[in-house]
Design a protein around this motif. Structure first.
Motif, PDB file in Angstrom:
ATOM      1  N   UNK A 186      25.845  -6.485 -41.728  1.00 42.04           N
ATOM      2  CA  UNK A 186      26.613  -5.403 -41.127  1.00 42.04           C
ATOM      3  C   UNK A 186      25.719  -4.203 -40.827  1.00 42.04           C
ATOM      4  N   UNK A 187      25.833  -3.676 -39.610  1.00 47.47           N
ATOM      5  CA  UNK A 187      25.110  -2.469 -39.223  1.00 47.47           C
ATOM      6  C   UNK A 187      26.079  -1.480 -38.575  1.00 47.47           C
ATOM      7  N   UNK A 188      25.777  -0.166 -38.653  1.00 45.94           N
ATOM      8  CA  UNK A 188      26.687   0.858 -38.129  1.00 45.94           C
ATOM      9  C   UNK A 188      26.427   1.216 -36.666  1.00 45.94           C
ATOM     10  N   UNK A 189      26.615   0.273 -35.765  1.00 45.60           N
ATOM     11  CA  UNK A 189      26.478   0.479 -34.318  1.00 45.60           C
ATOM     12  C   UNK A 189      25.120   1.113 -33.985  1.00 45.60           C
ATOM     13  N   UNK A 190      24.067   0.366 -34.289  1.00 48.17           N
ATOM     14  CA  UNK A 190      22.698   0.853 -34.087  1.00 48.17           C
ATOM     15  C   UNK A 190      22.008   0.206 -32.892  1.00 48.17           C
ATOM     16  N   UNK A 191      22.754  -0.493 -32.044  1.00 49.36           N
ATOM     17  CA  UNK A 191      22.147  -1.289 -30.994  1.00 49.36           C
ATOM     18  C   UNK A 191      21.054  -0.607 -30.200  1.00 49.36           C
ATOM     19  N   UNK A 192      21.315   0.583 -29.687  1.00 50.18           N
ATOM     20  CA  UNK A 192      20.322   1.293 -28.873  1.00 50.18           C
ATOM     21  C   UNK A 192      19.646   2.420 -29.636  1.00 50.18           C
ATOM     22  N   UNK A 193      19.786   2.402 -30.958  1.00 50.95           N
ATOM     23  CA  UNK A 193      19.372   3.558 -31.758  1.00 50.95           C
ATOM     24  C   UNK A 193      17.883   3.553 -32.092  1.00 50.95           C
ATOM     25  N   UNK A 194      17.061   3.751 -31.069  1.00 48.24           N
ATOM     26  CA  UNK A 194      15.691   4.176 -31.351  1.00 48.24           C
ATOM     27  C   UNK A 194      15.392   5.395 -30.487  1.00 48.24           C
ATOM     28  N   UNK A 195      14.418   6.158 -30.866  1.00 53.06           N
ATOM     29  CA  UNK A 195      14.164   7.452 -30.222  1.00 53.06           C
ATOM     30  C   UNK A 195      13.889   7.287 -28.742  1.00 53.06           C
ATOM     31  N   UNK A 196      13.051   6.301 -28.418  1.00 51.91           N
ATOM     32  CA  UNK A 196      12.663   6.125 -27.021  1.00 51.91           C
ATOM     33  C   UNK A 196      13.863   5.761 -26.148  1.00 51.91           C
ATOM     34  N   UNK A 197      14.692   4.858 -26.645  1.00 50.15           N
ATOM     35  CA  UNK A 197      15.831   4.398 -25.850  1.00 50.15           C
ATOM     36  C   UNK A 197      16.884   5.468 -25.692  1.00 50.15           C
ATOM     37  N   UNK A 198      17.257   6.125 -26.785  1.00 49.61           N
ATOM     38  CA  UNK A 198      18.286   7.157 -26.685  1.00 49.61           C
ATOM     39  C   UNK A 198      17.809   8.336 -25.829  1.00 49.61           C
ATOM     40  N   UNK A 199      16.522   8.623 -25.848  1.00 53.22           N
ATOM     41  CA  UNK A 199      15.990   9.677 -24.973  1.00 53.22           C
ATOM     42  C   UNK A 199      16.117   9.259 -23.513  1.00 53.22           C
ATOM     43  N   UNK A 200      15.767   8.013 -23.214  1.00 57.50           N
ATOM     44  CA  UNK A 200      15.870   7.517 -21.845  1.00 57.50           C
ATOM     45  C   UNK A 200      17.315   7.475 -21.376  1.00 57.50           C
ATOM     46  N   UNK A 201      18.230   7.076 -22.240  1.00 51.83           N
ATOM     47  CA  UNK A 201      19.644   7.050 -21.887  1.00 51.83           C
ATOM     48  C   UNK A 201      20.157   8.452 -21.558  1.00 51.83           C
ATOM     49  N   UNK A 202      19.791   9.409 -22.408  1.00 54.26           N
ATOM     50  CA  UNK A 202      20.238  10.781 -22.194  1.00 54.26           C
ATOM     51  C   UNK A 202      19.655  11.357 -20.914  1.00 54.26           C
ATOM     52  N   UNK A 203      18.387  11.066 -20.667  1.00 57.84           N
ATOM     53  CA  UNK A 203      17.743  11.570 -19.455  1.00 57.84           C
ATOM     54  C   UNK A 203      18.401  11.000 -18.198  1.00 57.84           C
ATOM     55  N   UNK A 204      18.790   9.719 -18.230  1.00 57.69           N
ATOM     56  CA  UNK A 204      19.451   9.133 -17.073  1.00 57.69           C
ATOM     57  C   UNK A 204      20.843   9.738 -16.885  1.00 57.69           C
ATOM     58  N   UNK A 205      21.556   9.958 -17.974  1.00 56.45           N
ATOM     59  CA  UNK A 205      22.859  10.618 -17.873  1.00 56.45           C
ATOM     60  C   UNK A 205      22.712  12.013 -17.275  1.00 56.45           C
ATOM     61  N   UNK A 206      21.683  12.737 -17.708  1.00 53.86           N
ATOM     62  CA  UNK A 206      21.429  14.068 -17.168  1.00 53.86           C
ATOM     63  C   UNK A 206      21.111  14.009 -15.677  1.00 53.86           C
ATOM     64  N   UNK A 207      20.326  13.018 -15.269  1.00 52.14           N
ATOM     65  CA  UNK A 207      19.997  12.862 -13.846  1.00 52.14           C
ATOM     66  C   UNK A 207      21.242  12.564 -13.030  1.00 52.14           C
ATOM     67  N   UNK A 208      22.105  11.708 -13.555  1.00 45.61           N
ATOM     68  CA  UNK A 208      23.365  11.429 -12.872  1.00 45.61           C
ATOM     69  C   UNK A 208      24.167  12.710 -12.661  1.00 45.61           C
ATOM     70  N   UNK A 209      24.258  13.514 -13.712  1.00 44.40           N
ATOM     71  CA  UNK A 209      25.020  14.756 -13.615  1.00 44.40           C
ATOM     72  C   UNK A 209      24.417  15.698 -12.581  1.00 44.40           C
ATOM     73  N   UNK A 210      23.102  15.845 -12.604  1.00 47.03           N
ATOM     74  CA  UNK A 210      22.444  16.762 -11.669  1.00 47.03           C
ATOM     75  C   UNK A 210      22.610  16.305 -10.222  1.00 47.03           C
ATOM     76  N   UNK A 211      22.511  15.006  -9.988  1.00 48.64           N
ATOM     77  CA  UNK A 211      22.648  14.506  -8.617  1.00 48.64           C
ATOM     78  C   UNK A 211      24.058  14.743  -8.077  1.00 48.64           C
TER      79      UNK A 211
END
Length: 322
Positions: free
Chosen positions: A283-308
């Motif tokens: 059992x894990x607590x929903x850690x699928x994408x939970x590494x620093x590099x991935x979560x940073x990239x996800x957030x950056x893409x979300x930010x780019x979507x918002x800005x566009x």
């Protein structure tokens, strides 16, 4: 200057572009995620909102934000937390972050498979509990995955990345034809398509990588669990409600399944209490994408979507079909 609200803590590097563009960026700095009441107050007056999977984006949310809301940028590959009909009705663009997290989630899914088949969690719990043990040739034997078969329900980017890892370990790759694998990966991995019913009955390990939709809700139900091979394993890093959790408990208690590896839960964060007592469940607590590099990239893409969208341009990665 736009008002952009972020509904939970995110890596600071991921939102740097929002501030560089001169926007008012409202972050959530609480030690815990916001309650529903706090969330609705937090998004008031936002032109754009960066959301996470635990945020229910519905009519209430949209009304709380106000009529100026233009874009909801989900920091996730999925979008089952967003009422797409409500977004359409209000002219709001909803976006996701595909292509940023498939390796991270596949790594975790593969790790869960190794953990449950080789009894890693059980072994660590024994050590941490200070229980006596010594090396014996019959001590805590697990199962090898080499020469076994992996059955993928969902063979998109994450499922294909999981298949690549399994193939490297000598597994035979199968996928559900209802959620097919694309070329050239299908040929390169010598992956074979079966119906979902055929897949669950044939494979030694079933791994879920599909989105949560009305069609995939409880796609693994009591009947399909019963049709799985004796001693087989179930891995779920997709969405909890893709599996009937009570039926899974019953299948594990009966001894029909060899074990399960779960990162997501049907009523997350609540978990069926019986699962917590089973040694053959990882059992894990929903850690699928939970590494620093991935979560940073996800957030950056979300930010780019918002800005566009705020600039009047098309979002790079909108919700498919919206």
């Amino acid at each position: 200057m736009a008002r952009i609200c972020i509904t939970d803590g995110v890596p600071a590097e991921g939102i740097e572009a929002l501030r560089t563009a001169g926007n008012e960026v409202i972050t959530w700095d609480g030690q815990e995620p916001p309650t529903r009441e706090q969330l609705l107050a937090h998004v008031k007056g936002a032109d754009a909102v960066l959301t996470v999977l635990s945020d229910g984006v519905d009519e209430e949310f949209i009304a709380a934000a106000g009529p100026q809301l233009k874009v909801v940028a989900n920091i996730a590959a999925g979008f089952n937390n967003i009422d797409l009909d409500a977004c359409r009705a209000h002219g709001i663009v909803a976006t996701v972050t595909p292509g940023t997290l498939f390796d991270a989630v596949a790594d975790l899914a593969f790790g869960l498979m190794l953990s449950v088949t080789r009894r890693m969690g059980e072994g660590e719990r024994l050590i941490r509990a200070g229980k006596p043990w010594r090396y014996r040739t019959t001590f805590m034997l697990g199962r090898s995955i080499e020469t076994k078969s992996i059955g993928l329900i969902g063979a998109g980017q994450i499922g294909t990345a999981m298949a690549q890892r399994c193939k490297a370990f000598g597994m035979d790759v199968f996928y559900a034809q209802e959620h097919p694998m694309r070329e050239p990966a299908r040929s390169e991995l010598d992956a074979k398509g079966l119906s979902v019913d055929e897949l669950v009955a044939h494979c030694d390990v079933i791994s879920l990588h599909c989105p949560l939709t009305p069609e995939t809700h409880h796609i693994i139900n009591a009947e399909r669990l019963a049709s799985m091979k004796q001693g087989s394993y179930l891995i779920n890093t997709a969405r909890g409600a893709c599996v009937d959790e009570k039926a899974l408990v019953a299948a594990l208690q009966s001894g029909h399944l060899g074990g399960a590896g779960l990162d997501v839960y049907e009523h997350e964060p609540a978990i069926e209490p019986e699962l917590l007592t089973m040694e053959n469940v990882a059992l894990l607590p929903h850690l699928g994408s939970a590494n620093i590099e991935t979560r940073t990239a996800m957030t950056a893409l979300a930010a780019k979507n918002a800005l566009e969208v705020l600039a009047g341009r098309a979002a790079p990665t909108p919700v498919p079909g919206l």
